[in-house]
Design an enzyme around this catalytic site. Structure first.
Site, PDB file in Angstrom:
ATOM      1  N   THR A  51       0.814  -1.209   0.000  1.00 52.05           N
ATOM      2  CA  THR A  51       0.000   0.000   0.000  1.00 52.05           C
ATOM      3  C   THR A  51       0.851   1.264   0.000  1.00 52.05           C
ATOM      4  OG1 THR A  51      -1.540   1.246   1.388  1.00 52.05           O
ATOM      5  CG2 THR A  51      -0.113  -0.287   2.527  1.00 52.05           C
ATOM      6  N   ASP A  52       0.254   2.375  -0.446  1.00 53.14           N
ATOM      7  CA  ASP A  52       0.950   3.667  -0.359  1.00 53.14           C
ATOM      8  C   ASP A  52       1.027   4.172   1.082  1.00 53.14           C
ATOM      9  OD1 ASP A  52      -1.738   4.337   0.002  1.00 53.14           O
ATOM     10  OD2 ASP A  52      -1.802   5.838  -1.607  1.00 53.14           O
ATOM     11  N   GLU A  53       0.216   3.587   1.986  1.00 47.49           N
ATOM     12  CA  GLU A  53       0.176   4.099   3.365  1.00 47.49           C
ATOM     13  C   GLU A  53       1.499   3.898   4.090  1.00 47.49           C
ATOM     14  OE1 GLU A  53      -3.278   3.475   5.692  1.00 47.49           O
ATOM     15  OE2 GLU A  53      -4.616   3.594   3.970  1.00 47.49           O
ATOM     16  N   TYR A 110      -2.022  -0.505  11.026  1.00 51.68           N
ATOM     17  CA  TYR A 110      -2.162  -1.166   9.713  1.00 51.68           C
ATOM     18  C   TYR A 110      -0.943  -0.873   8.836  1.00 51.68           C
ATOM     19  CZ  TYR A 110      -3.356  -1.612   4.769  1.00 51.68           C
ATOM     20  OH  TYR A 110      -3.315  -1.907   3.428  1.00 51.68           O
ATOM     21  N   LYS A 164       2.043  -3.336   7.398  1.00 54.51           N
ATOM     22  CA  LYS A 164       2.335  -3.536   5.973  1.00 54.51           C
ATOM     23  C   LYS A 164       3.794  -3.158   5.675  1.00 54.51           C
ATOM     24  CE  LYS A 164      -0.031  -4.602   2.980  1.00 54.51           C
ATOM     25  NZ  LYS A 164      -0.413  -5.934   2.413  1.00 54.51           N
TER      26      LYS A 164
HETATM   27  P1  NAD Z   1      -9.709  -7.322   2.120  1.00 55.07           P
HETATM   28  O1  NAD Z   1      -9.705  -7.036   3.585  1.00 55.07           O
HETATM   29  O2  NAD Z   1     -10.935  -7.032   1.319  1.00 55.07           O
HETATM   30  O3  NAD Z   1      -9.344  -8.851   1.861  1.00 55.07           O
HETATM   31  C1  NAD Z   1      -8.322  -9.513   2.545  1.00 55.07           C
HETATM   32  C2  NAD Z   1      -8.488 -11.015   2.286  1.00 55.07           C
HETATM   33  O4  NAD Z   1      -7.409 -11.688   2.977  1.00 55.07           O
HETATM   34  C3  NAD Z   1      -9.788 -11.590   2.831  1.00 55.07           C
HETATM   35  O5  NAD Z   1     -10.363 -12.455   1.881  1.00 55.07           O
HETATM   36  C4  NAD Z   1      -9.357 -12.366   4.070  1.00 55.07           C
HETATM   37  O6  NAD Z   1     -10.191 -13.480   4.354  1.00 55.07           O
HETATM   38  C5  NAD Z   1      -7.955 -12.800   3.676  1.00 55.07           C
HETATM   39  N1  NAD Z   1      -7.093 -13.062   4.839  1.00 55.07           N
HETATM   40  C6  NAD Z   1      -6.944 -12.293   5.951  1.00 55.07           C
HETATM   41  N2  NAD Z   1      -6.068 -12.862   6.788  1.00 55.07           N
HETATM   42  C7  NAD Z   1      -5.631 -14.005   6.188  1.00 55.07           C
HETATM   43  C8  NAD Z   1      -4.690 -15.000   6.541  1.00 55.07           C
HETATM   44  N3  NAD Z   1      -4.035 -14.961   7.712  1.00 55.07           N
HETATM   45  N4  NAD Z   1      -4.485 -16.019   5.688  1.00 55.07           N
HETATM   46  C9  NAD Z   1      -5.165 -16.088   4.513  1.00 55.07           C
HETATM   47  N5  NAD Z   1      -6.062 -15.184   4.133  1.00 55.07           N
HETATM   48  C10 NAD Z   1      -6.286 -14.132   4.944  1.00 55.07           C
HETATM   49  O7  NAD Z   1      -8.453  -6.538   1.546  1.00 55.07           O
HETATM   50  P2  NAD Z   1      -8.262  -5.842   0.118  1.00 55.07           P
HETATM   51  O8  NAD Z   1      -8.779  -4.455   0.185  1.00 55.07           O
HETATM   52  O9  NAD Z   1      -8.721  -6.759  -0.940  1.00 55.07           O
HETATM   53  O10 NAD Z   1      -6.668  -5.737   0.084  1.00 55.07           O
HETATM   54  C11 NAD Z   1      -5.877  -6.809  -0.424  1.00 55.07           C
HETATM   55  C12 NAD Z   1      -4.416  -6.440  -0.296  1.00 55.07           C
HETATM   56  O11 NAD Z   1      -4.148  -5.225  -0.999  1.00 55.07           O
HETATM   57  C13 NAD Z   1      -3.969  -6.175   1.155  1.00 55.07           C
HETATM   58  O12 NAD Z   1      -2.695  -6.708   1.311  1.00 55.07           O
HETATM   59  C14 NAD Z   1      -3.954  -4.654   1.266  1.00 55.07           C
HETATM   60  O13 NAD Z   1      -2.996  -4.231   2.211  1.00 55.07           O
HETATM   61  C15 NAD Z   1      -3.544  -4.267  -0.145  1.00 55.07           C
HETATM   62  N6  NAD Z   1      -4.023  -2.952  -0.600  1.00 55.07           N
HETATM   63  C16 NAD Z   1      -5.344  -2.608  -0.493  1.00 55.07           C
HETATM   64  C17 NAD Z   1      -5.782  -1.381  -0.983  1.00 55.07           C
HETATM   65  C18 NAD Z   1      -7.226  -0.946  -0.911  1.00 55.07           C
HETATM   66  O14 NAD Z   1      -7.541   0.197  -1.238  1.00 55.07           O
HETATM   67  N7  NAD Z   1      -8.166  -1.816  -0.518  1.00 55.07           N
HETATM   68  C19 NAD Z   1      -4.864  -0.506  -1.594  1.00 55.07           C
HETATM   69  C20 NAD Z   1      -3.508  -0.894  -1.663  1.00 55.07           C
HETATM   70  C21 NAD Z   1      -3.109  -2.124  -1.191  1.00 55.07           C
HETATM   71  O1  DAU Z   2      -4.169   3.946   0.502  1.00 55.07           O
HETATM   72  C1  DAU Z   2      -4.400   2.567   0.383  1.00 55.07           C
HETATM   73  C2  DAU Z   2      -5.237   2.095   1.539  1.00 55.07           C
HETATM   74  O2  DAU Z   2      -6.550   2.585   1.323  1.00 55.07           O
HETATM   75  C3  DAU Z   2      -5.236   0.593   1.720  1.00 55.07           C
HETATM   76  O3  DAU Z   2      -3.942   0.173   2.038  1.00 55.07           O
HETATM   77  C4  DAU Z   2      -6.207   0.182   2.828  1.00 55.07           C
HETATM   78  O4  DAU Z   2      -6.267  -1.232   2.915  1.00 55.07           O
HETATM   79  C5  DAU Z   2      -7.571   0.722   2.486  1.00 55.07           C
HETATM   80  O5  DAU Z   2      -8.491   0.412   3.514  1.00 55.07           O
HETATM   81  C6  DAU Z   2      -7.511   2.226   2.294  1.00 55.07           C
HETATM   82  O6  DAU Z   2      -7.225   2.918   3.535  1.00 55.07           O
HETATM   83  P1  DAU Z   2      -7.976   4.285   3.936  1.00 55.07           P
HETATM   84  O7  DAU Z   2      -7.902   4.465   5.380  1.00 55.07           O
HETATM   85  O8  DAU Z   2      -7.504   5.402   3.068  1.00 55.07           O
HETATM   86  O9  DAU Z   2      -9.470   3.882   3.436  1.00 55.07           O
HETATM   87  P2  DAU Z   2     -10.902   4.093   4.078  1.00 55.07           P
HETATM   88  O10 DAU Z   2     -11.892   3.730   3.029  1.00 55.07           O
HETATM   89  O11 DAU Z   2     -11.023   3.455   5.419  1.00 55.07           O
HETATM   90  O12 DAU Z   2     -10.955   5.671   4.295  1.00 55.07           O
HETATM   91  C7  DAU Z   2     -10.773   6.560   3.190  1.00 55.07           C
HETATM   92  C8  DAU Z   2     -10.822   7.965   3.764  1.00 55.07           C
HETATM   93  O13 DAU Z   2     -12.170   8.231   4.201  1.00 55.07           O
HETATM   94  C9  DAU Z   2      -9.950   8.167   4.984  1.00 55.07           C
HETATM   95  O14 DAU Z   2      -9.414   9.489   4.956  1.00 55.07           O
HETATM   96  C10 DAU Z   2     -10.916   8.036   6.175  1.00 55.07           C
HETATM   97  C11 DAU Z   2     -12.224   8.555   5.594  1.00 55.07           C
HETATM   98  N1  DAU Z   2     -13.453   7.939   6.137  1.00 55.07           N
HETATM   99  C12 DAU Z   2     -13.529   6.578   6.168  1.00 55.07           C
HETATM  100  C13 DAU Z   2     -14.657   5.959   6.673  1.00 55.07           C
HETATM  101  C14 DAU Z   2     -14.752   4.451   6.727  1.00 55.07           C
HETATM  102  C15 DAU Z   2     -14.494   8.728   6.582  1.00 55.07           C
HETATM  103  O15 DAU Z   2     -14.428   9.977   6.525  1.00 55.07           O
HETATM  104  N2  DAU Z   2     -15.610   8.112   7.072  1.00 55.07           N
HETATM  105  C16 DAU Z   2     -15.740   6.766   7.168  1.00 55.07           C
HETATM  106  O16 DAU Z   2     -16.774   6.262   7.659  1.00 55.07           O
END
Ligand code: NAD
Ligand code: DAU
Length: 353
Positions: free
Chosen positions: A132-134, A158, A162
């Site tokens: 992730t970019d975080e 988180y 990562k």
């Molecule tokens: P998600 O939470 O929707 O899915 C995670 C999946 O991993 C789930 O299916 C869960 O059951 C599985 N899981 C959790 N723990 C596990 C374990 N110990 N063993 C096997 N499986 C396990 O997450 P996502 O949003 O699909 O993100 C996927 C990946 O991409 C993550 O590594 C996250 O850090 C990264 N990522 C997400 C975002 C985003 O915006 N969602 C952006 C950048 C990177």
């Molecule tokens: O940047 C990549 C990341 O983006 C991934 O690595 C994470 O897995 C993914 O969850 C996401 O993280 P964020 O914290 O940016 O996403 P989230 O959707 O939780 O929140 C997006 C923005 O919105 C953040 O600034 C918090 C705000 N927010 C979120 C929720 C859930 C609100 O204002 N209200 C809310 O109820």
């Protein structure tokens, strides 16, 4: 075949479906099925023999070792993680366990198996870690976007977990020569996004007549990428990425949270107007901020474009309409993910705000 971990989650399930739509190469999908994992995401693959699903933990060394010996994957793509920042603040343990210890166990078992492969297979193998970019921390408003050289400054449990996993992946390449690749992507959105994250939560709450909880002043900035563009970037990095490198992936799409929420309301006003004629924007409610809330993320995605020719196809304007339409068409999916555990989470996260 390829081994995908976390393939029943949001991005993983989109990746598996896109992969099998474009390739004959089978997918072994290892997922623990936490609250975020959902086999309904993969319902379209139910009768597809190219998709093998195994419920299990990436941290289970015996299971992973057996799967590697049995299936001999040419690549592992590691999506499995705890992914929600708010959950990492209220309960970091699972994040340490899966994101750090789990990734370590996966790397360690992979190393042992990979080291005894013959030279050709060893050289061709890839371990692609999805990050992730975080990990880069928060940017000032006028600072340039994150490049791959930006120092790691993670601010939440988180992002710290990562970052730790990224460092382990780097160390396994540097020390043992394991052929790794890492991608650091910005915020994804699209179909099958669990409605605890900003965009799906706002769509689902709006339609249910519930408040739209905006944290703090709503001026935090995220860089949004349609999930299918993230999947195509991962395929491209797997295909042609240079071993040991990291690639930033982003949509060149910086938007403040409040603007996203207002845009969703405007689209819903057209697509499914409220029965009282008011705008969904009337449901916007400013709530207490997330502790340690990062102000801005932005990705400089020039390296992946320059080296691998990857660019996002979707604009935010087209992607958000596709996403909202998907949620309108898939209310049964939404109903099904709103389990008891999910309702408890909503009560504990928003009840005190
Ligand atoms: P998600 O939470 O929707 O899915 C995670 C999946 O991993 C789930 O299916 C869960 O059951 C599985 N899981 C959790 N723990 C596990 C374990 N110990 N063993 C096997 N499986 C396990 O997450 P996502 O949003 O699909 O993100 C996927 C990946 O991409 C993550 O590594 C996250 O850090 C990264 N990522 C997400 C975002 C985003 O915006 N969602 C952006 C950048 C990177
Ligand atoms: O940047 C990549 C990341 O983006 C991934 O690595 C994470 O897995 C993914 O969850 C996401 O993280 P964020 O914290 O940016 O996403 P989230 O959707 O939780 O929140 C997006 C923005 O919105 C953040 O600034 C918090 C705000 N927010 C979120 C929720 C859930 C609100 O204002 N209200 C809310 O109820």
């Amino acid at each position: 075949m390829i081994l995908v971990t976390g393939g029943a989650g949001f991005i993983g399930s989109n990746f598996v479906m896109d992969w099998l739509a474009q390739s004959d190469e089978p997918v072994l999908n290892l997922d623990k099925l936490t609250y975020a994992g959902n086999l309904q995401n993969l319902a379209s693959l139910k009768d597809n023999p190219q998709h093998v699903f195994v419920q299990g933990d990436i941290g289970d060394k015996t299971l992973v070792a057996d799967l590697l010996v049995q299936y001999q994957p040419r690549a592992i793509i590691n999506f499995a993680a705890e992914s929600h920042v708010d959950r990492s603040i209220s309960g970091p343990d699972d994040f340490i366990q899966t994101n750090i210890v789990g990734t370590f166990n996966l790397l360690e078992v992979t190393r042992g198996w990979w080291q005894q492969l013959d030279d050709d297979k060893k050289a061709g193998f890839r371990f692609l870690h999805v990050s992730t970019d975080e990990v880069y921390g928060s940017l000032a408003l006028d600072a340039p976007a994150f490049t791959e050289e930006h120092p790691y400054e993670p601010n939440s449990p988180y992002s710290a977990s990562k970052a730790a996993s990224d460092h382990l992946v780097r160390a396994y390449q540097h020390t043992y020569g394991l052929p790794t690749l890492t991608t650091n992507c910005s915020n994804n959105y699209g179909p099958y996004h669990f409605p605890e994250k900003l965009i799906p939560l706002m769509i689902v709450n709006a339609l249910a007549g519930k408040p739209l909880p905006v944290y703090g002043d709503g001026m935090q900035i995220r860089d949004w990428l349609y999930v299918k563009d993230h999947c195509s970037a991962i395929r491209r990095v797997l295909e042609a990425g240079r071993v040991g490198e990291t690639y930033n992936v982003g949509g060149w799409n910086e938007k403040a949270n409040i603007d996203i929420v207002k845009l969703i309301c405007q689209h819903l006003d057209k697509l499914q107007p409220r029965s009282d004629g008011q705008s969904y924007a009337a449901q916007i409610t400013f709530v207490k901020d997330r502790p340690g809330h990062d102000r801005r993320y932005a990705i400089d995605a020039r390296k992946i474009e320059r080296e691998l020719g990857w660019k996002p196809e979707e604009t935010f304007e087209t992607g958000i309409v596709k996403t909202i339409s998907w949620y309108l068409d898939n209310d049964a999916w939404v109903d099904n993910v709103q389990t008891g555990a999910y309702r408890e989470w909503l009560a504990s996260n928003y009840g005190s705000r």
